[in-house]
Motif scaffolding. Structure first.
Motif, PDB file in Angstrom:
ATOM      1  N   ALA A 116      -0.909  -4.504  -9.094  1.00 42.61           N
ATOM      2  CA  ALA A 116      -0.520  -4.095  -7.829  1.00 42.61           C
ATOM      3  C   ALA A 116      -0.249  -5.049  -6.969  1.00 42.61           C
ATOM      4  O   ALA A 116       0.550  -5.184  -6.147  1.00 42.61           O
ATOM      5  CB  ALA A 116      -1.824  -3.202  -7.312  1.00 42.61           C
ATOM      6  N   ALA A 168       4.325   5.844  -5.322  1.00 46.27           N
ATOM      7  CA  ALA A 168       5.020   5.371  -6.631  1.00 46.27           C
ATOM      8  C   ALA A 168       5.293   6.867  -7.370  1.00 46.27           C
ATOM      9  O   ALA A 168       6.179   7.264  -8.015  1.00 46.27           O
ATOM     10  CB  ALA A 168       4.450   4.374  -7.203  1.00 46.27           C
ATOM     11  N   ASN A 210       2.660   1.498  -3.479  1.00 47.19           N
ATOM     12  CA  ASN A 210       1.556   2.002  -4.454  1.00 47.19           C
ATOM     13  C   ASN A 210       1.227   3.512  -4.196  1.00 47.19           C
ATOM     14  O   ASN A 210       1.034   4.386  -5.420  1.00 47.19           O
ATOM     15  CB  ASN A 210       0.440   1.152  -4.408  1.00 47.19           C
ATOM     16  CG  ASN A 210       0.782  -0.217  -4.781  1.00 47.19           C
ATOM     17  OD1 ASN A 210       1.562  -0.537  -5.745  1.00 47.19           O
ATOM     18  ND2 ASN A 210       0.062  -1.150  -4.829  1.00 47.19           N
ATOM     19  N   ARG A 211       1.110   3.859  -3.009  1.00 45.41           N
ATOM     20  CA  ARG A 211       0.763   5.090  -2.634  1.00 45.41           C
ATOM     21  C   ARG A 211       1.664   6.184  -3.107  1.00 45.41           C
ATOM     22  O   ARG A 211       1.524   7.259  -3.585  1.00 45.41           O
ATOM     23  CB  ARG A 211       0.484   5.186  -1.254  1.00 45.41           C
ATOM     24  CG  ARG A 211       0.165   6.851  -0.644  1.00 45.41           C
ATOM     25  CD  ARG A 211      -0.938   7.635  -1.549  1.00 45.41           C
ATOM     26  NE  ARG A 211      -0.918   9.033  -0.596  1.00 45.41           N
ATOM     27  CZ  ARG A 211      -0.039   9.852  -0.937  1.00 45.41           C
ATOM     28  NH1 ARG A 211       1.112   9.648  -1.631  1.00 45.41           N
ATOM     29  NH2 ARG A 211      -0.190  11.056  -0.560  1.00 45.41           N
ATOM     30  N   ASP A 240       0.908  -1.136  -0.075  1.00 48.07           N
ATOM     31  CA  ASP A 240       0.054   0.071  -0.011  1.00 48.07           C
ATOM     32  C   ASP A 240       0.763   1.218   0.013  1.00 48.07           C
ATOM     33  O   ASP A 240       0.586   2.110  -0.864  1.00 48.07           O
ATOM     34  CB  ASP A 240      -1.042   0.069   1.311  1.00 48.07           C
ATOM     35  CG  ASP A 240      -2.091  -0.931   1.083  1.00 48.07           C
ATOM     36  OD1 ASP A 240      -2.386  -1.447   0.076  1.00 48.07           O
ATOM     37  OD2 ASP A 240      -2.703  -1.167   2.248  1.00 48.07           O
ATOM     38  N   ARG A 290       9.534  -0.474  -4.872  1.00 47.72           N
ATOM     39  CA  ARG A 290       8.505   0.627  -4.843  1.00 47.72           C
ATOM     40  C   ARG A 290       8.509   1.352  -3.700  1.00 47.72           C
ATOM     41  O   ARG A 290       8.689   2.501  -3.625  1.00 47.72           O
ATOM     42  CB  ARG A 290       7.127   0.158  -5.180  1.00 47.72           C
ATOM     43  CG  ARG A 290       6.781   0.052  -6.859  1.00 47.72           C
ATOM     44  CD  ARG A 290       5.393   0.014  -7.121  1.00 47.72           C
ATOM     45  NE  ARG A 290       4.749  -1.108  -6.299  1.00 47.72           N
ATOM     46  CZ  ARG A 290       4.399  -2.462  -6.907  1.00 47.72           C
ATOM     47  NH1 ARG A 290       5.307  -2.630  -8.051  1.00 47.72           N
ATOM     48  NH2 ARG A 290       3.768  -3.213  -6.272  1.00 47.72           N
ATOM     49  N   ASN A 343      -3.506  -1.900 -11.173  1.00 49.43           N
ATOM     50  CA  ASN A 343      -3.320  -0.839 -10.502  1.00 49.43           C
ATOM     51  C   ASN A 343      -3.719   0.327 -11.503  1.00 49.43           C
ATOM     52  O   ASN A 343      -3.715   1.490 -10.993  1.00 49.43           O
ATOM     53  CB  ASN A 343      -1.743  -0.550 -10.395  1.00 49.43           C
ATOM     54  CG  ASN A 343      -1.083  -0.491 -11.295  1.00 49.43           C
ATOM     55  OD1 ASN A 343      -1.339  -0.443 -12.555  1.00 49.43           O
ATOM     56  ND2 ASN A 343       0.396  -0.604 -11.184  1.00 49.43           N
ATOM     57  N   ALA A 391       7.777  -4.985  -5.349  1.00 49.34           N
ATOM     58  CA  ALA A 391       6.964  -4.367  -4.316  1.00 49.34           C
ATOM     59  C   ALA A 391       8.005  -3.433  -3.372  1.00 49.34           C
ATOM     60  O   ALA A 391       8.064  -2.222  -2.885  1.00 49.34           O
ATOM     61  CB  ALA A 391       5.992  -5.066  -3.529  1.00 49.34           C
TER      62      ALA A 391
END
Length: 516
Positions: A441, A259, A256-257, A253, A285, A464, A282
């Protein structure tokens, strides 16, 4: 020795320092010791005998820390219960443990009484007007610590039960103290450290790794009762913690938030992540979006949470979880590929272990101070092996390989392996490559039925962005050099979210039920 002795000693040495924070509430070590002493006095006055069980069905709140410390001080056994358990596993865990008391949020009382069907232990409710606060207010604190020996149980922690009813894992005072000492030594934790703890304390990551080592050294804990990536980022920037801990799902999370909108988080000495195998993409990232080089952790409830990791700042080897903590566990890699054993007729406990650098795959076995003595009211002999020297080894069920320097590489669970057309395929190796796709994602791989191959590789993915199609993903897999042949997903399913257990791990049995 009762671990409460060690915790009270740390409280005396750091009396005026903040021990626990939740929102605007800050509790010093002196106040924490007083509150725990009041709860211990309440338990003794209520007739709770040494060795009896006190349950906690709570998110991360101050009462959790106070209650566990008071439970140990009274000589009782803490039972952290997964507050995300469905009804049946919750009923089993509470009744199997035989909890005398159960601490719950006031909003959960009706559900607990319904689930337990009249067999409800005495309930204490949290909050300023709850019966937990009333119990503290009406009992003067005691300084007495009820004696407990190293082999006496300190905790019963119930596994998530995704493959059946939850098992109560016994954790002795020696187990808990050894695990905390191992983390303190390995990570160099001091009283200057401050952890942002969003991992639930019904999980070994939240309790044994992110809480107890800090409390034993006089550090500071900021609690998050529920996961919120935006709140985590806000707290991390404002409070500047030095230690973090993220379940793999949470780490994904954060990555992804951030990135596309990076957030610099330079206060962390290290940030642990684990709970399930995390693809390299991941991890990268997370570092790209926050500057945090994640510190991978591997462990199980049966090992009190930490067996393999990296030193803070140690360069991560691609795909490796790190090296075992030799201070608290001995490890073996026992081959599962059918090779000859040392002597004819020998059982698996007598098999020649894989040497460092051996290209084979083996099951990780562990033995040592942090390893559980067994399950509560359950023998489970298949989980143990005894060697020629009489040592009991816990069989983790996790398949790994090892390089020449002793770094371990997770391969898969023994019972997750896919056999397609007679070939062994490890789902998490496929997941590692599939996670490289820029439009995905999260990914999960399972075996599903196939008319010809018996099993086929099936990928369940979370995009994603909108517009991702099965056809486009399949074309990408067909040209990927590591996803050809039997390793290529023959079936691809697109979903909004992957099913998780209460501790945040991928729930593969549920995934197999959804996609037979």
């Amino acid at each position: 020795m009762n671990i409460a002795v060690l915790l009270r000693r740390a409280a005396a040495d750091h009396a005026d320092d903040v021990a626990v924070r939740l929102g605007e509430e800050e509790v010093t070590y002196a106040e924490l010791a007083v509150r725990a002493g009041r709860f211990a006095a309440f338990l003794r006055a209520s007739g709770v005998a040494p060795g009896e069980r006190v349950g906690f069905l709570l998110p991360n709140v101050v009462e959790y820390v106070v209650g566990l410390l008071g439970t140990w001080q009274a000589g009782a056994v803490g039972v952290p219960l997964n507050c995300l358990f469905p009804d049946a596993p919750l009923r089993h865990a509470v009744t199997d443990a035989g909890c005398r008391l159960l601490v719950v949020p006031p909003d959960d009382v009706e559900r607990v009484e319904r689930v337990l069907e009249g067999a409800t232990p005495e309930l204490l409710t949290t909050g300023p007007e709850g019966t937990f606060a009333r119990a503290l207010a009406t009992n003067p604190p005691t300084d007495e610590v009820v004696p407990r020996l190293d082999h006496d149980d300190a905790l019963l922690m119930y596994t998530s039960g995704s493959t059946g009813v939850p098992k109560g894992v016994r954790q002795t005072h020696r187990n808990v103290a050894a695990e905390a000492d191992g983390a303190i030594e390995f990570y160099g934790i001091t009283g200057a450290d401050h952890v942002l703890n969003c991992m639930p304390m019904f999980h070994v990551g939240g309790l044994q790794l992110a809480s107890l080592p800090l409390l034993l050294r006089g550090g500071q804990i900021t609690l998050m009762p529920r996961w919120d990536v935006e709140k985590w980022l806000e707290l991390a920037q404002r409070l500047r913690p030095t230690v973090g801990g993220l379940i793999s799902t949470m780490m994904i999370d954060v990555g992804n938030r951030t990135a596309r909108q990076p957030v610099g988080l330079d206060s962390f000495r290290f940030c642990m992540f684990g709970g399930s195998r995390t693809p390299t993409a991941a991890i990268e990232r997370l570092e790209h979006g926050t500057g945090i080089p994640g510190t991978e952790i591997y462990g199980q409830t049966e090992q009190n949470g930490l067996v393999v990791t990296y030193h803070p700042g140690e360069k991560r080897r691609p795909d490796s979880m790190g090296r075992p903590l030799a201070q608290i566990v001995a490890t073996r890699l026992v081959p599962v590929d059918g090779r000859e054993t040392e002597r004819s007729g020998a059982g698996p406990e007598d098999t020649a272990d894989l040497e460092p650098g051996d290209p084979g795959v083996g099951e990780l076995w562990v033995h040592g101070d942090a390893v559980t003595p067994g399950y509560w009211r359950l023998e489970a002999p298949e989980k143990w092996a005894v060697d020629d020297d009489g040592r009991r080894w816990f069989r983790t069920g996790d398949l790994m390989s090892r390089d020449t320097d002793g770094y371990l590489y997770y391969v898969d669970r023994i019972d997750d392996m896919i056999v397609s057309g007679g070939e062994n395929i490890f789902p998490q190796m496929v997941e590692e490559h599939l996670a490289d796709h820029p439009d995905l994602a999260e990914v999960a791989v399972i075996g599903t039925a196939h008319d010809r191959w018996v099993e086929q590789v099936t990928a369940v993915v979370v995009p994603n962005r909108p517009g991702v199609t099965v056809e486009a993903l399949d074309q990408w897999c067909q040209v990927h050099p590591d996803l050809r042949g039997m390793h290529r997903p023959r079936r691809i399913e697109i979903v909004d979210a992957l099913p998780r257990t209460g501790s945040g791990k991928l729930n593969r049995p549920e995934l197999r039920r959804i996609f037979p």
